[in-house]
Scaffold this motif. Structure first.
Motif, PDB file in Angstrom:
ATOM      1  N   ALA A   1       0.811  -1.222   0.000  1.00  0.00           N
ATOM      2  CA  ALA A   1       0.000   0.000   0.000  1.00  0.00           C
ATOM      3  C   ALA A   1       0.845   1.273   0.000  1.00  0.00           C
ATOM      4  O   ALA A   1       0.320   2.380  -0.168  1.00  0.00           O
ATOM      5  N   ILE A   2       2.171   1.114   0.165  1.00  0.00           N
ATOM      6  CA  ILE A   2       3.015   2.298   0.367  1.00  0.00           C
ATOM      7  C   ILE A   2       2.980   3.271  -0.822  1.00  0.00           C
ATOM      8  O   ILE A   2       2.749   4.464  -0.651  1.00  0.00           O
ATOM      9  N   LYS A   3       3.180   2.736  -2.039  1.00  0.00           N
ATOM     10  CA  LYS A   3       3.255   3.651  -3.196  1.00  0.00           C
ATOM     11  C   LYS A   3       1.940   4.405  -3.432  1.00  0.00           C
ATOM     12  O   LYS A   3       1.945   5.626  -3.544  1.00  0.00           O
ATOM     13  N   PRO A   4       0.806   3.682  -3.528  1.00  0.00           N
ATOM     14  CA  PRO A   4      -0.444   4.446  -3.682  1.00  0.00           C
ATOM     15  C   PRO A   4      -0.698   5.381  -2.497  1.00  0.00           C
ATOM     16  O   PRO A   4      -1.251   6.471  -2.686  1.00  0.00           O
ATOM     17  N   ALA A   5      -0.279   4.985  -1.293  1.00  0.00           N
ATOM     18  CA  ALA A   5      -0.440   5.866  -0.131  1.00  0.00           C
ATOM     19  C   ALA A   5       0.316   7.175  -0.348  1.00  0.00           C
ATOM     20  O   ALA A   5      -0.190   8.253  -0.033  1.00  0.00           O
ATOM     21  N   ILE A   6       1.516   7.052  -0.925  1.00  0.00           N
ATOM     22  CA  ILE A   6       2.286   8.266  -1.210  1.00  0.00           C
ATOM     23  C   ILE A   6       1.609   9.075  -2.312  1.00  0.00           C
ATOM     24  O   ILE A   6       1.678  10.306  -2.335  1.00  0.00           O
ATOM     25  N   GLY A   7       0.899   8.402  -3.207  1.00  0.00           N
ATOM     26  CA  GLY A   7       0.090   9.111  -4.199  1.00  0.00           C
ATOM     27  C   GLY A   7      -0.906  10.052  -3.520  1.00  0.00           C
ATOM     28  O   GLY A   7      -1.111  11.182  -3.975  1.00  0.00           O
ATOM     29  N   VAL A   8      -1.520   9.593  -2.426  1.00  0.00           N
ATOM     30  CA  VAL A   8      -2.473  10.440  -1.691  1.00  0.00           C
ATOM     31  C   VAL A   8      -1.747  11.643  -1.089  1.00  0.00           C
ATOM     32  O   VAL A   8      -2.242  12.774  -1.136  1.00  0.00           O
ATOM     33  N   GLU A   9      -0.545  11.404  -0.556  1.00  0.00           N
ATOM     34  CA  GLU A   9       0.234  12.496   0.040  1.00  0.00           C
ATOM     35  C   GLU A   9       0.688  13.495  -1.033  1.00  0.00           C
ATOM     36  O   GLU A   9       0.657  14.717  -0.801  1.00  0.00           O
ATOM     37  N   VAL A  10       1.081  12.990  -2.199  1.00  0.00           N
ATOM     38  CA  VAL A  10       1.482  13.878  -3.298  1.00  0.00           C
ATOM     39  C   VAL A  10       0.273  14.710  -3.745  1.00  0.00           C
ATOM     40  O   VAL A  10       0.381  15.920  -3.965  1.00  0.00           O
ATOM     41  N   PHE A  11      -0.883  14.065  -3.835  1.00  0.00           N
ATOM     42  CA  PHE A  11      -2.100  14.810  -4.195  1.00  0.00           C
ATOM     43  C   PHE A  11      -2.373  15.908  -3.166  1.00  0.00           C
ATOM     44  O   PHE A  11      -2.643  17.059  -3.522  1.00  0.00           O
ATOM     45  N   HIS A  12      -2.290  15.558  -1.888  1.00  0.00           N
ATOM     46  CA  HIS A  12      -2.533  16.538  -0.822  1.00  0.00           C
ATOM     47  C   HIS A  12      -1.571  17.728  -0.959  1.00  0.00           C
ATOM     48  O   HIS A  12      -1.983  18.890  -0.866  1.00  0.00           O
ATOM     49  N   ASN A  13      -0.297  17.440  -1.224  1.00  0.00           N
ATOM     50  CA  ASN A  13       0.682  18.521  -1.357  1.00  0.00           C
ATOM     51  C   ASN A  13       0.473  19.334  -2.636  1.00  0.00           C
ATOM     52  O   ASN A  13       0.767  20.535  -2.661  1.00  0.00           O
ATOM     53  N   PHE A  14      -0.023  18.692  -3.683  1.00  0.00           N
ATOM     54  CA  PHE A  14      -0.426  19.441  -4.887  1.00  0.00           C
ATOM     55  C   PHE A  14      -1.494  20.480  -4.526  1.00  0.00           C
ATOM     56  O   PHE A  14      -1.400  21.644  -4.928  1.00  0.00           O
ATOM     57  N   THR A  15      -2.497  20.074  -3.738  1.00  0.00           N
ATOM     58  CA  THR A  15      -3.556  21.037  -3.380  1.00  0.00           C
ATOM     59  C   THR A  15      -2.970  22.174  -2.533  1.00  0.00           C
ATOM     60  O   THR A  15      -3.369  23.319  -2.684  1.00  0.00           O
ATOM     61  N   LEU A  16      -1.997  21.851  -1.683  1.00  0.00           N
ATOM     62  CA  LEU A  16      -1.353  22.912  -0.886  1.00  0.00           C
ATOM     63  C   LEU A  16      -0.624  23.891  -1.799  1.00  0.00           C
ATOM     64  O   LEU A  16      -0.696  25.109  -1.605  1.00  0.00           O
ATOM     65  N   MET A  17       0.091  23.369  -2.813  1.00  0.00           N
ATOM     66  CA  MET A  17       0.865  24.240  -3.708  1.00  0.00           C
ATOM     67  C   MET A  17      -0.058  25.224  -4.421  1.00  0.00           C
ATOM     68  O   MET A  17       0.237  26.414  -4.501  1.00  0.00           O
ATOM     69  N   HIS A  18      -1.175  24.726  -4.936  1.00  0.00           N
ATOM     70  CA  HIS A  18      -2.109  25.605  -5.664  1.00  0.00           C
ATOM     71  C   HIS A  18      -2.930  26.473  -4.701  1.00  0.00           C
ATOM     72  O   HIS A  18      -3.149  27.658  -4.982  1.00  0.00           O
ATOM     73  N   ASP A  19      -3.363  25.926  -3.566  1.00  0.00           N
ATOM     74  CA  ASP A  19      -4.119  26.740  -2.597  1.00  0.00           C
ATOM     75  C   ASP A  19      -3.278  27.912  -2.098  1.00  0.00           C
ATOM     76  O   ASP A  19      -3.795  29.011  -1.903  1.00  0.00           O
ATOM     77  N   ASP A  20      -1.982  27.664  -1.888  1.00  0.00           N
ATOM     78  CA  ASP A  20      -1.108  28.731  -1.389  1.00  0.00           C
ATOM     79  C   ASP A  20      -1.007  29.883  -2.385  1.00  0.00           C
ATOM     80  O   ASP A  20      -0.864  31.039  -1.967  1.00  0.00           O
ATOM     81  N   ILE A  21      -1.070  29.583  -3.688  1.00  0.00           N
ATOM     82  CA  ILE A  21      -1.102  30.682  -4.678  1.00  0.00           C
ATOM     83  C   ILE A  21      -2.393  31.475  -4.482  1.00  0.00           C
ATOM     84  O   ILE A  21      -2.385  32.692  -4.363  1.00  0.00           O
ATOM     85  N   MET A  22      -3.515  30.741  -4.438  1.00  0.00           N
ATOM     86  CA  MET A  22      -4.831  31.387  -4.374  1.00  0.00           C
ATOM     87  C   MET A  22      -5.002  32.193  -3.092  1.00  0.00           C
ATOM     88  O   MET A  22      -5.630  33.239  -3.094  1.00  0.00           O
ATOM     89  N   ASP A  23      -4.450  31.672  -1.990  1.00  0.00           N
ATOM     90  CA  ASP A  23      -4.571  32.363  -0.706  1.00  0.00           C
ATOM     91  C   ASP A  23      -3.445  33.366  -0.485  1.00  0.00           C
ATOM     92  O   ASP A  23      -3.384  34.002   0.569  1.00  0.00           O
ATOM     93  N   ALA A  24      -2.541  33.500  -1.469  1.00  0.00           N
ATOM     94  CA  ALA A  24      -1.378  34.395  -1.348  1.00  0.00           C
ATOM     95  C   ALA A  24      -0.622  34.141  -0.041  1.00  0.00           C
ATOM     96  O   ALA A  24      -0.194  35.088   0.639  1.00  0.00           O
TER      97      ALA A  24
END
Lengths: 324, 324
Positions: free
Chosen positions: A60-83
């Motif tokens: 389950a490790i690799k797909p689990a990291i997929g979830v973490e990468v997705f979460h960090n993707f949302t942080l990267m884009h949210d941080d732009i939007m929230d300045a």
């Protein structure tokens, strides 16, 4: 198996994961953001869920990291939007590089998350991707609702709970559900895992709202009162706006929400006092406990031994007790 | 079957496609951008490729639209990064709404593209997603390289061809490859389809570069010389910089690239004259023909009858002859 072992395996695999090389502007920000740490709660949930129904949790490790990468993707884009200037105490990607880099690097990061999902067995792959798609769209919907709420003063408790369900908790639901799918836990258990994750996720976010006002400054890690200073539409503010109607607190709260220049400490103190006189903390804790309880009651229904379920129980209890 | 029938089916399905409802800021921009039209070349390539090896081309429509949705997602985000005011003659999403909407709506659009891919058979799904992931990452790499080239004056022909291969042509390759996978065309044919798409795609982009300078103003649709006005690093400019070395044109070209205030028509006329005296048009046409020829020669190798291959041959010839 214990969470420490899972977390160690997750961290080792994150270090090993190759996102790409060229051009560097695209891949360095991914490595950077992933290296800033965090609780790794989402991948841990996936691995814990797999381990409830299967000994082969390493699967389950690799797909689990997929979830973490997705979460960090949302942080990267949210941080732009929230300045936002900082993330985990370090410069955000759009500050360290620029906005275009943060947009495009985030896009690739979302693609990387899908690529990590390909590590699951062929037989469950389409189901995983369909559920991941639904979750990913909902997380974006939650972020848009959150931005919409900033300019509204009539957000209801129900709307707020629905927003945090989308923005935060469905991904915790998916993280657990994914672990169940990987372990072939069966439809009923997979559905229960999803429900546990979303309900605990809502409790988790309500705890966040409470800690931001009532956290112990020495343990909280962030500035207590940050949400108050920014007029952030949290459960506490929404509830206070509703409870204050027709009371002296209504005018007072309206003042603090509209005042442009203020002493930060004074505002935090004053708004906290309004919350106190309206009994907002108790209301928020009741609501939070309601969701944590739903999660714990569904955990009991999961068809596995108490021993197998213990790491998940421990994690949920840790989330209930946490002070930062 | 003919391309008109395929295009009609594609357009009908695009109108039918539901991306989501709520919040509207997230889904209206997707509908808007998808409704602005365009040649629908990518989904057409997918359906045409399926039809070479199977009568069941309707099976390919949904995933084909996934390719078009992905393409439009890249346009939505690229337009933010390039600060483009117009797309297909209409306001871009970040102009009509705002940047945050364009970022987040684009993110959901990428997720929608993955969801449309779930329409393929389970047996090929993972292969499709793996190839789609690779392609999507490469398209982002191409966009980043294109942005990097803007501030460089030493881009080589080889680097440029590699950039347009990533930014534009691998997606045409994937569109054809996807059609082949859907039709179970076999590994050799699927690989050939990918090669045809990428080579024709490079030819297509070189044609774009040439038309921007040498197109017939009455047929071209856009302002002839737009790339020259913006100092866009096209194949023509890169080749001219290389060919001008040590000749009088070197200084002249450097002047036009650095001058801040200029008469647009005068600049277009002067730079075109430099291209003419260096024989740039011929060099670009030779390079373009090289790639189109590779594509046509691989088309011959495809294991299908000339009749089956005719729609693809017609489409490639149309791309070679096009004047806008």
């Amino acid at each position: 198996m214990s969470s420490e072992i899972f977390l160690k395996a997750i961290d080792q695999e994150i270090v090993r994961t190759q996102y790409g090389d060229n051009p560097v502007e695209l891949y360095e920000p991914i490595e950077y953001l992933m290296s800033l740490g965090g609780k790794r709660m989402r991948p841990l949930l996936t691995v814990i869920a797999t381990n409830i129904f299967s000994d082969d949790w390493e699967h389950a490790i690799k797909p689990a990291i997929g979830v973490e990468v997705f979460h960090n993707f949302t942080l990267m884009h949210d941080d732009i939007m929230d300045a936002a200037p900082l993330r985990r105490g370090k410069p955000t990607v759009h500050e360290k590089w620029d906005k275009n880099v943060a947009i495009l690097s985030g896009d690739v990061m979302l693609v990387c998350a899908y690529e990590l999902m390909t590590a699951v067995e062929d037989g469950i792959f389409k189901q995983v991707i369909r559920r991941f798609n639904r979750t990913a769209a909902e997380v974006c919907e939650g972020q848009q609702l959150d931005m919409n709420f900033a300019s509204r003063n009539d957000v209801t408790e129900e709307e707020y709970i629905d927003m945090i369900r989308l923005k935060t908790s469905v991904l915790l639901g998916f993280a657990l559900e994914l672990g169940g799918m990987i372990a072939n836990a069966g439809e009923t258990n997979i559905k229960l895992l999803y429900e546990i994750g979303t309900n605990v996720g809502i409790g988790f976010q309500l705890k966040d709202d409470i800690l931001d006002v009532y956290g112990d400054p020495e343990k909280f890690g962030k500035q207590v009162g940050g949400d108050i200073i920014e007029n952030k539409k949290t459960f506490l503010l929404i509830e206070a706006l509703a409870q204050a109607k027709g009371k002296p607190e209504e005018k007072e709260l309206a003042h603090w929400l509209s005042v442009q220049e203020f002493d930060k400490n004074e505002k935090v103190k004053a708004v906290t006092a309004i919350y106190d006189s309206l009994g907002i903390k108790q209301l928020a804790e009741n609501k939070m406990n309601e969701f944590f309880s739903k999660g714990l009651s569904d955990l009991e229904k999961l068809a596995a031994t108490a021993e197998r379920k213990k790491p998940l129980l421990d994690l949920i209890e840790m989330l209930i007790e946490r002070e930062n």
